[in-house]
Write a protein that holds these residues in place. Sequence first.
Motif, PDB file in Angstrom:
ATOM      1  N   HIS A 294       0.825  -1.211   0.000  1.00  0.00           N
ATOM      2  CA  HIS A 294       0.000   0.000   0.000  1.00  0.00           C
ATOM      3  C   HIS A 294       0.858   1.259   0.000  1.00  0.00           C
ATOM      4  O   HIS A 294       0.599   2.198  -0.760  1.00  0.00           O
ATOM      5  CB  HIS A 294      -0.920  -0.002   1.217  1.00  0.00           C
ATOM      6  N   ASP A 295       1.868   1.316   0.848  1.00  0.00           N
ATOM      7  CA  ASP A 295       2.713   2.512   0.951  1.00  0.00           C
ATOM      8  C   ASP A 295       4.170   2.099   0.820  1.00  0.00           C
ATOM      9  O   ASP A 295       4.772   1.565   1.749  1.00  0.00           O
ATOM     10  CB  ASP A 295       2.479   3.202   2.299  1.00  0.00           C
ATOM     11  N   ARG A 296       4.746   2.342  -0.374  1.00  0.00           N
ATOM     12  CA  ARG A 296       6.128   1.959  -0.644  1.00  0.00           C
ATOM     13  C   ARG A 296       7.052   3.169  -0.635  1.00  0.00           C
ATOM     14  O   ARG A 296       8.206   3.084  -1.074  1.00  0.00           O
ATOM     15  CB  ARG A 296       6.211   1.245  -2.000  1.00  0.00           C
ATOM     16  N   SER A 297       6.568   4.283  -0.112  1.00  0.00           N
ATOM     17  CA  SER A 297       7.346   5.524  -0.166  1.00  0.00           C
ATOM     18  C   SER A 297       8.611   5.471   0.684  1.00  0.00           C
ATOM     19  O   SER A 297       9.612   6.110   0.347  1.00  0.00           O
ATOM     20  CB  SER A 297       6.470   6.700   0.276  1.00  0.00           C
ATOM     21  N   LEU A 298       8.583   4.716   1.792  1.00  0.00           N
ATOM     22  CA  LEU A 298       9.755   4.631   2.669  1.00  0.00           C
ATOM     23  C   LEU A 298      10.358   3.226   2.664  1.00  0.00           C
ATOM     24  O   LEU A 298      11.018   2.825   3.628  1.00  0.00           O
ATOM     25  CB  LEU A 298       9.363   5.022   4.100  1.00  0.00           C
ATOM     26  N   GLU A 299      10.144   2.503   1.601  1.00  0.00           N
ATOM     27  CA  GLU A 299      10.626   1.135   1.515  1.00  0.00           C
ATOM     28  C   GLU A 299      12.149   1.074   1.607  1.00  0.00           C
ATOM     29  O   GLU A 299      12.870   1.819   0.935  1.00  0.00           O
ATOM     30  CB  GLU A 299      10.163   0.517   0.192  1.00  0.00           C
ATOM     31  N   GLY A 300      12.645   0.178   2.458  1.00  0.00           N
ATOM     32  CA  GLY A 300      14.086   0.008   2.612  1.00  0.00           C
ATOM     33  C   GLY A 300      14.748   1.275   3.131  1.00  0.00           C
ATOM     34  O   GLY A 300      14.262   1.923   4.057  1.00  0.00           O
ATOM     35  N   ASP A 301      15.877   1.647   2.529  1.00  0.00           N
ATOM     36  CA  ASP A 301      16.595   2.873   2.927  1.00  0.00           C
ATOM     37  C   ASP A 301      16.267   4.026   1.978  1.00  0.00           C
ATOM     38  O   ASP A 301      17.087   4.898   1.715  1.00  0.00           O
ATOM     39  CB  ASP A 301      18.105   2.625   2.949  1.00  0.00           C
ATOM     40  N   ARG A 302      15.040   4.034   1.488  1.00  0.00           N
ATOM     41  CA  ARG A 302      14.667   4.988   0.445  1.00  0.00           C
ATOM     42  C   ARG A 302      14.719   6.438   0.937  1.00  0.00           C
ATOM     43  O   ARG A 302      14.978   7.345   0.138  1.00  0.00           O
ATOM     44  CB  ARG A 302      13.272   4.656  -0.086  1.00  0.00           C
ATOM     45  N   TYR A 303      14.443   6.686   2.201  1.00  0.00           N
ATOM     46  CA  TYR A 303      14.447   8.062   2.679  1.00  0.00           C
ATOM     47  C   TYR A 303      15.834   8.681   2.527  1.00  0.00           C
ATOM     48  O   TYR A 303      15.968   9.834   2.122  1.00  0.00           O
ATOM     49  CB  TYR A 303      13.999   8.137   4.142  1.00  0.00           C
ATOM     50  N   ALA A 304      16.850   7.910   2.808  1.00  0.00           N
ATOM     51  CA  ALA A 304      18.219   8.411   2.664  1.00  0.00           C
ATOM     52  C   ALA A 304      18.511   8.752   1.200  1.00  0.00           C
ATOM     53  O   ALA A 304      19.167   9.765   0.893  1.00  0.00           O
ATOM     54  CB  ALA A 304      19.214   7.389   3.187  1.00  0.00           C
ATOM     55  N   THR A 305      18.011   7.908   0.299  1.00  0.00           N
ATOM     56  CA  THR A 305      18.200   8.167  -1.134  1.00  0.00           C
ATOM     57  C   THR A 305      17.496   9.447  -1.556  1.00  0.00           C
ATOM     58  O   THR A 305      18.069  10.283  -2.276  1.00  0.00           O
ATOM     59  CB  THR A 305      17.677   6.982  -1.961  1.00  0.00           C
ATOM     60  N   LEU A 306      16.247   9.617  -1.112  1.00  0.00           N
ATOM     61  CA  LEU A 306      15.490  10.827  -1.451  1.00  0.00           C
ATOM     62  C   LEU A 306      16.129  12.070  -0.850  1.00  0.00           C
ATOM     63  O   LEU A 306      16.156  13.138  -1.470  1.00  0.00           O
ATOM     64  CB  LEU A 306      14.054  10.691  -0.960  1.00  0.00           C
TER      65      LEU A 306
END
Length: 381
Positions: A294-306
């Motif tokens: 449903h919510d893949r916005s913070l999947e894994g270490d994605r926040y660091a990438t963004l």
Amino acid sequence: MKKILFTFLFALLGVAFLATEEVQAQVGNKYYYKKTTPRRGPHNHKWVWTKRRQYVSVGLNVNAMNYFGDIVPKPSFWSTDLRFTRPNIGIFVEKKFRPQFSARLGLNWGRLLSYDVETADPADSHDFFRYIRNAHFRNDIFELNTTFRWDLMSSERLNKEFYQRPKQFVPYVLGGLAVFYHAPKAKAPETKIGGGSPDWGAGEWTDLQPLGTEGQGREYINFSGDTVNLHNKYSKVQVAFPVGFGIRKKLSNRIDIAFEFSYRFLLTDYLDDVSRNYLNLGVFGDDELAKAFHDRSLEGDRYATLEEMAGNGELYSLLNRYSYTGIDGQQYNTFDGFGSDPYIDPSIRGNQKDNDVYMLTGFHLIYIIPPHGVRCPVRFK
């Protein structure tokens, strides 16, 4: 006197013969033409339509397949990402009923595919929301269709036997009805919403409809104590309305080739499994896989990438992370507006106002089956 009588009788027999031939041509359906004015030469006739001119053809089509939906470059009806063009193949049988009118029954298979991180521009003020959403899908479409073709050429030029079709390009329009089976899939997330290793096959293509990734088929009690029933799961069998145009060319007595483009207008917005709003993740209870899809916005270490992309100017803006208590009492992290509590209307996950569409563009190879064998036209007999 006898000479005059015989002359008169022969004249009557001649008139009767001509009248009989006229009736046979129009009613008896024996001949391919009828006589007009008294015969003055060997080609003084008029072609007429008869059932003997109807014929059946079979064919193969090879197409490029694209789609317009919620995972496309721009929210424009013509927007699609050509990098995700996939093949579509089909077979069909077609019957010509009238000079300009034919009906076709066909069976097609094709694949649709798209990724937010590929189609959305992270530096665009509008698109970066979809880039952060991080959704993707793959969908195999099995379609049974009935379409009707109308040739845009005068019936006089088209009123021929199958082997006498016009040599010119024949443009046409088409429309009809189709029923198709679909089952959108996506690669399973590599982490759970709260972190940690998942108990499912990470990276495997997973059927999304049974999961109800937008809460379909679920009910929950909101913070006001009211029971909320969410909409039902969408059906895997759907209806489409093909509309398009094409151009056909005679290659030989029995073979035609055509180039055709058509839209399939749908009654569903779930080809990509994206349509409505983000939900409070507590709605999904202990279904961790549905939450992760449903919510893949913070999947894994994605926040660091963004965060790194925002610092380099590659991302238009970085939304604030938000922590909230779900209706199941658990703590969840997401971005502001991605289903978080301060928003009366959860942020939009998809656009439910526009149903999805898929398009076919390609070539048709057509083989004509002669109804009575190849026959010489009557005027040359």
